[in-house]
Scaffold this motif. Structure first.
Motif, short mmCIF file in Angstrom:
data_model
loop_
_atom_site.label_atom_id
_atom_site.label_comp_id
_atom_site.label_asym_id
_atom_site.label_seq_id
_atom_site.Cartn_x
_atom_site.Cartn_y
_atom_site.Cartn_z
N LEU A 183 5.78 -10.35 -2.03
CA LEU A 183 6.44 -10.91 -0.86
C LEU A 183 7.27 -9.89 -0.11
N ARG A 184 8.22 -9.26 -0.80
CA ARG A 184 9.13 -8.35 -0.11
C ARG A 184 9.86 -7.47 -1.12
N TYR A 200 5.42 1.38 -0.49
CA TYR A 200 4.27 0.55 -0.84
C TYR A 200 4.31 0.33 -2.35
N VAL A 201 3.54 -0.65 -2.82
CA VAL A 201 3.57 -1.03 -4.23
C VAL A 201 2.16 -0.97 -4.81
N GLU A 202 2.04 -0.35 -5.98
CA GLU A 202 0.82 -0.40 -6.77
C GLU A 202 0.98 -1.47 -7.85
N LEU A 203 -0.07 -2.26 -8.05
CA LEU A 203 -0.07 -3.28 -9.09
C LEU A 203 -1.22 -2.98 -10.05
N HIS A 204 -0.92 -2.95 -11.34
CA HIS A 204 -1.92 -2.69 -12.36
C HIS A 204 -1.95 -3.85 -13.35
N LEU A 205 -3.14 -4.41 -13.58
CA LEU A 205 -3.32 -5.46 -14.57
C LEU A 205 -4.63 -5.20 -15.30
N ALA A 206 -4.53 -5.08 -16.63
CA ALA A 206 -5.69 -4.69 -17.44
C ALA A 206 -6.20 -3.35 -16.90
N ASP A 207 -7.47 -3.27 -16.53
CA ASP A 207 -8.02 -2.01 -16.01
C ASP A 207 -8.21 -2.05 -14.50
N GLN A 208 -7.49 -2.95 -13.82
CA GLN A 208 -7.65 -3.12 -12.38
C GLN A 208 -6.37 -2.73 -11.65
N MET A 209 -6.54 -2.21 -10.42
CA MET A 209 -5.39 -1.80 -9.62
C MET A 209 -5.52 -2.37 -8.21
N THR A 218 11.79 1.64 6.23
CA THR A 218 12.56 0.45 5.87
C THR A 218 12.95 0.52 4.40
N LEU A 219 14.07 -0.10 4.07
CA LEU A 219 14.48 -0.25 2.68
C LEU A 219 14.35 -1.70 2.22
N ASN A 220 13.98 -2.57 3.16
CA ASN A 220 13.82 -3.99 2.85
C ASN A 220 12.49 -4.48 3.42
N PRO A 221 11.39 -3.98 2.89
CA PRO A 221 10.07 -4.29 3.47
C PRO A 221 9.65 -5.73 3.20
N THR A 222 8.84 -6.26 4.10
CA THR A 222 8.21 -7.56 3.92
C THR A 222 6.70 -7.36 3.91
N TRP A 223 6.05 -7.79 2.82
CA TRP A 223 4.60 -7.64 2.70
C TRP A 223 3.87 -8.97 2.88
N ASN A 224 4.20 -9.96 2.07
CA ASN A 224 3.47 -11.24 2.07
C ASN A 224 1.97 -10.99 1.92
N GLU A 225 1.62 -10.19 0.93
CA GLU A 225 0.22 -9.84 0.69
C GLU A 225 -0.22 -10.39 -0.66
N ASP A 226 -1.41 -10.97 -0.69
CA ASP A 226 -1.96 -11.59 -1.89
C ASP A 226 -3.04 -10.71 -2.51
N PHE A 227 -3.05 -10.68 -3.85
CA PHE A 227 -4.04 -9.90 -4.58
C PHE A 227 -4.59 -10.75 -5.72
N ARG A 277 14.28 1.92 -11.81
CA ARG A 277 14.89 3.14 -11.29
C ARG A 277 15.36 2.92 -9.86
N LYS A 278 16.64 3.02 -9.62
CA LYS A 278 17.30 3.06 -8.31
C LYS A 278 17.30 1.73 -7.58
N SER A 279 16.18 1.00 -7.58
CA SER A 279 16.11 -0.18 -6.73
C SER A 279 16.69 -1.41 -7.39
N LYS A 280 17.11 -2.36 -6.59
CA LYS A 280 17.60 -3.63 -7.09
C LYS A 280 16.49 -4.67 -7.19
N GLY A 281 15.28 -4.34 -6.71
CA GLY A 281 14.21 -5.31 -6.95
C GLY A 281 13.08 -5.29 -5.96
N VAL A 282 11.93 -5.65 -6.47
CA VAL A 282 10.78 -6.00 -5.65
C VAL A 282 10.46 -7.44 -5.97
N GLU A 283 10.43 -8.29 -4.96
CA GLU A 283 10.23 -9.71 -5.19
C GLU A 283 8.77 -10.07 -5.00
#
Length: 284
Positions: A183-184, A200-209, A218-227, A277-283
């Protein structure tokens, strides 16, 4: 072996190499503080029965026990999926044919096995049928050999030998995969001289990315992207997140990382995942 106390029950499960997703049952058992682990396991299995089933494959090995040689074929029906073997003749027909029957969200599905016979130049006729409950099969990825008795008006007329690979998924994985929405981000570290980042954010689950888009300055990005991920339920189901700052022509700057066991995550709820590390969160 029937375990008579919580410790021996857990030891027995661990020593017998159950698939990884059954670890959830062990954790639940330990946390339950139940004085009757056998009763707890029975209750747990009942709760896990409303389960999504995927990639059910059925091998029709043979049809046998006919009173006379038949030109026959075997029909398989599970839900709205129907498959048919080739036509063979004999009192003991060896097929060795495998079919995929993918059906989801089954509580008490029945696999119907029907043998049809045919004389030369005539239409297919019913010879006999039998059923087997998918729910009654083991809820792990394993091949099970079963003989399905055939009857016609309650009279035995033979049997069909099957090998059913009943590969099932836990309820936290649907038949369309694991959906993760990013989301953001909030209060990400500034890595550029401008006082901002291009995160940007990388997501890894099992052997998929999967990778989000880059949000500029920006330090407060909004993505609203589904994977969507399609993991094997026996793989490690830990979602790993890595946040980066893009620097064109250079290696990206690391912003932070987090991990989440999806087997323990609530379904369809927004979570705040703190970065280490450093950030307060990726939601997401």
């Amino acid at each position: 072996m029937v375990a008579t106390d919580r410790t021996s029950c857990v030891n027995y499960l661990q020593q017998n190499g159950l698939p990884k997703f059954i670890d959830r049952m062990i954790r639940d058992l330990v946390q339950s503080q139940s004085d009757s682990p056998v009763d707890f396991m029975a209750d747990w299995m009942d709760k896990m029965r409303p389960i999504n089933i995927h990639n059910i494959t059925v091998e029709v090995v043979s049809a046998q026990g006919f009173v006379r040689p038949l030109n026959c074929r075997v029909m398989l029906q599970l839900g709205n999926v129907t498959k048919a073997t080739s036509t063979l003749k004999g009192t003991d027909a060896q097929f060795g044919e495998t079919f995929a029957l993918g059906v989801s969200s089954i509580n008490s599905a029945m696999l119907t096995v029907t043998v049809q016979s045919k004389e030369k130049g005539s239409a297919w006729e019913f010879y006999g049928s039998g059923t087997i409950s998918i729910k009654a099969l083991p809820i792990v990825c394993t091949a099970v050999a079963v003989d399905v008795p055939l009857t016609d008006d309650n009279e035995p007329v033979g049997a069909v030998s099957l090998v059913i690979d009943n590969c099932v998924q836990p309820r936290w994985i649907t038949d369309t995969g694991v959906k993760v929405s990013v989301l953001r981000g909030a209060n990400l570290p500034a890595e550029d001289d401008t006082g901002f980042s291009d995160p940007y954010v990388e997501l890894h689950l099992a052997d998929q990315m999967r990778v989000t888009s880059v949000k500029v300055q920006t330090l407060n990005p909004t993505w609203n992207e589904d994977f969507v991920f399609m993991p094997n339920p026996l793989q490690d189901l830990t979602l790993h997140l890595f946040a980066w700052d893009q620097d064109p022509g250079e290696d990206p700057d690391f912003l932070g990382t987090a991990s989440l066991d999806i087997t323990q995550a609530p379904v369809e709820q927004e979570l705040v995942v703190p970065l280490s590390r450093k950030s307060k969160g990726v939601e997401g």
